[in-house]
Every structure is written in structure tokens, then in C-alpha cells.
Design an enzyme around this catalytic site. Structure first.
Site, PDB file in Angstrom:
ATOM      1  N   CYS A 140       0.838  -1.207   0.000  1.00 56.85           N
ATOM      2  CA  CYS A 140       0.000   0.000   0.000  1.00 56.85           C
ATOM      3  C   CYS A 140       0.869   1.250   0.000  1.00 56.85           C
ATOM      4  O   CYS A 140       0.632   2.193  -0.760  1.00 56.85           O
ATOM      5  CB  CYS A 140      -0.924  -0.010   1.202  1.00 56.85           C
ATOM      6  SG  CYS A 140      -2.117   1.350   1.212  1.00 56.85           S
ATOM      7  N   CYS A 141       1.898   1.276   0.851  1.00 54.28           N
ATOM      8  CA  CYS A 141       2.799   2.429   0.901  1.00 54.28           C
ATOM      9  C   CYS A 141       3.575   2.589  -0.404  1.00 54.28           C
ATOM     10  O   CYS A 141       3.805   3.708  -0.860  1.00 54.28           O
ATOM     11  CB  CYS A 141       3.773   2.280   2.066  1.00 54.28           C
ATOM     12  SG  CYS A 141       3.038   2.526   3.690  1.00 54.28           S
TER      13      CYS A 141
ATOM     14  N   CYS B  31       7.403   4.016   5.811  1.00 52.22           N
ATOM     15  CA  CYS B  31       6.555   3.944   4.624  1.00 52.22           C
ATOM     16  C   CYS B  31       7.320   3.563   3.372  1.00 52.22           C
ATOM     17  O   CYS B  31       6.722   3.189   2.369  1.00 52.22           O
ATOM     18  CB  CYS B  31       5.838   5.280   4.409  1.00 52.22           C
ATOM     19  SG  CYS B  31       6.940   6.673   4.089  1.00 52.22           S
TER      20      CYS B  31
ATOM     21  N   CYS C 195      -3.704   3.633   9.426  1.00 52.78           N
ATOM     22  CA  CYS C 195      -2.485   3.051   9.994  1.00 52.78           C
ATOM     23  C   CYS C 195      -1.863   3.918  11.083  1.00 52.78           C
ATOM     24  O   CYS C 195      -0.697   3.711  11.445  1.00 52.78           O
ATOM     25  CB  CYS C 195      -1.467   2.796   8.878  1.00 52.78           C
ATOM     26  SG  CYS C 195      -2.040   1.637   7.607  1.00 52.78           S
TER      27      CYS C 195
ATOM     28  N   CYS D 247      -1.146   8.011   7.479  1.00 57.42           N
ATOM     29  CA  CYS D 247      -2.478   7.755   6.941  1.00 57.42           C
ATOM     30  C   CYS D 247      -3.433   7.352   8.074  1.00 57.42           C
ATOM     31  O   CYS D 247      -3.030   6.717   9.050  1.00 57.42           O
ATOM     32  CB  CYS D 247      -2.425   6.647   5.897  1.00 57.42           C
ATOM     33  SG  CYS D 247      -1.562   7.110   4.376  1.00 57.42           S
TER      34      CYS D 247
END
Length: 244
Positions: free
Chosen positions: A119-120, A228, A205, A202
Site C-alpha cells: 500500500c505504501c 513507509c 495506519c 495515513c
């Protein structure tokens, strides 16, 4: 530029500015041909206002890159808009992941639930690397006190695997230095700091931190992940112990 030449430039820059203050490093780096074309990468997080203010009073036209992951707190987005206006930032670049890549890799915005690294990489690392094309380096907020691996952090360093320079004007600063600078310049804090968020990423998280916990314990809580992945070492994204 060959790596050997880049190493020579970085060594010369560190020698030239080794006794300078953080704001002096920024002021000179933005004008020194040896540093090249630089951008400031900012998360508009808990301590970001320090570097943003320094840039605004030295060279307000400096490109400022802000990564909108589409999962940020509303408070961060509002804070970003307010700071950009207050500091009169003249070249703010808001970047996001390519729509096609988002549709292919995370169509339901649930990737963070099963693979936070992926995702990062999708929402942060890839967009940033694209945004930095054409720049010789970028300014970061990294500091020596943040981890043992940064104990010898210099003002200027090579970003392994990219051929760019990273500039760390706050390398020698302490947490007290950060607070003093904000107080003396009457800079607005991120609204979530007062709510127990000393490190802000985010929304899915990031969680509040209680007194006595490490300031970054609220990032990816209960996971081994602490980064990240926007920094590189040996050509690979750094996953642990590094903050933007």
C-alpha cells in the site's frame, strides 16, 4: 552523473557547510550549484512546519512536494491548505498515485488491510519517485536523534540507487530545538498533536500514543513495520527506522 562524482560533491558540500545552522544549510543549498535542483518533500505532519517555514523565508518558490495518499486525516488536508496559504508557498505540488495503478492494485482501497508495504509503495513511494524526476536532490526532515542508524547523519548524503542527493538541514536538531523554533516563530501545530498523535501518517495506519510510549508507536501499531518506504539504501526502499 557518475557515482564517484556525486560522492565528491556530497563530501564537498558537507565540508563547506559543516558549521552552519539548519536554516543556513537550506539557504545555501538552494543556491549552491553543487547541490543542484532541489525540492522539499513534506508530509505536513507533526513537525513539518519547521522546514516549511525555513523554506518560506529563504526561498518561497522552492518546489514543495506533498503526497496525498487519499487516506490522510481530514485534519492533515486542512492543515496543509492553511500552512500553504499562511507561508505563501509558491510552488506546492500535490501528487497522488496514478488512477490506473490504483484501479489495478487497490480498487476497493483495502490493500492496507492485507499488505501495508504494498500500500505504501503504491500510494507513497511510486508517486514520489515520479515527482522527483528532474530534481538533483530533495530536502528531508530526518534527524540524528530519531534512531541509532542516524547517529552520524550528515547534512548532505547520497540517496543510494537513485543518483540524487538528500539534504538533512535538521540532522543535528533535538526535539527541544524543534519546539523552540515553533514557539519563537509562532507556528501553528498540526491539530492532531494535541489529541495524542506525535507522528501522523495515513488514517487507517495511525493511532494515538499514550504518555511513555515511543512517539512512533502509533504508526502501524502491532506490526514490525515502522517506515513507509520513501527512502532508499542500496537501491531498495527502507522499511524500518526512517522517517520523512
Amino acid at each position: 552523473m557518475p557515482q564517484s562524482d556525486l560522492a565528491t560533491r556530497v563530501s564537498a558540500l558537507n565540508q563547506r557547510y559543516r558549521h552552519h545552522s539548519g536554516i543556513s544549510v537550506i539557504e545555501h543549498a538552494l543556491r549552491d550549484p553543487e547541490a543542484g535542483k532541489l525540492a522539499l518533500v513534506s508530509s505536513f505532519g507533526a513537525e513539518s512546519v519547521v522546514l516549511l517555514h525555513m523554506v518560506s523565508v529563504t526561498r518561497a518558490a522552492t518546489p514543495v512536494i506533498f503526497i496525498d495518499t487519499k487516506m490522510l486525516f481530514t485534519e492533515t488536508l486542512v492543515y496543509q491548505q492553511e500552512l500553504a496559504e499562511r507561508l505563501a508557498l509558491r510552488d506546492l505540488r500535490i501528487i497522488r498515485a496514478a488512477p490506473g495503478e490504483m484501479a489495478a492494485e487497490d480498487p476497493y482501497s483495502t490493500l492496507h488491510q492485507r499488505d501495508t508495504d504494498a500500500c505504501c509503495a503504491l500510494r507513497k513511494a511510486a508517486p514520489l519517485q515520479s515527482a522527483l524526476i528532474g530534481f538533483d536532490g530533495w530536502i528531508t526532515g530526518r534527524k540524528r536523534y530519531q534512531s541509532g542508524t542516524r547517529a552520524a547523519l550528515d547534512f548532505f548524503e547520497i540517496e543510494e540507487g537513485t543518483g540524487r542527493i538528500k539534504v538533512n538541514p535538521l540532522a543535528h536538531w533535538t526535539p527541544e530545538d524543534m519546539q523552540t523554533y515553533m514557539d519563537e516563530n509562532r507556528l501553528p501545530r498540526h491539530p492532531l498533536v494535541a489529541k495524542g498523535y506525535p507522528s501522523i501518517g495515513c488514517m487507517p495506519c495511525t493511532s494515538p500514543v499514550v504518555p511513555g510510549e515511543d512517539p512512533r508507536s502509533g504508526r502501524w501499531r502491532d506490526q514490525s513495520k515502522t517506515e513507509c518506504g520513501i527512502h532508499f539504501e542500496n537501491g531498495k526502499m527502507v522499511r524500518k527506522g526512517v522517517t520523512a
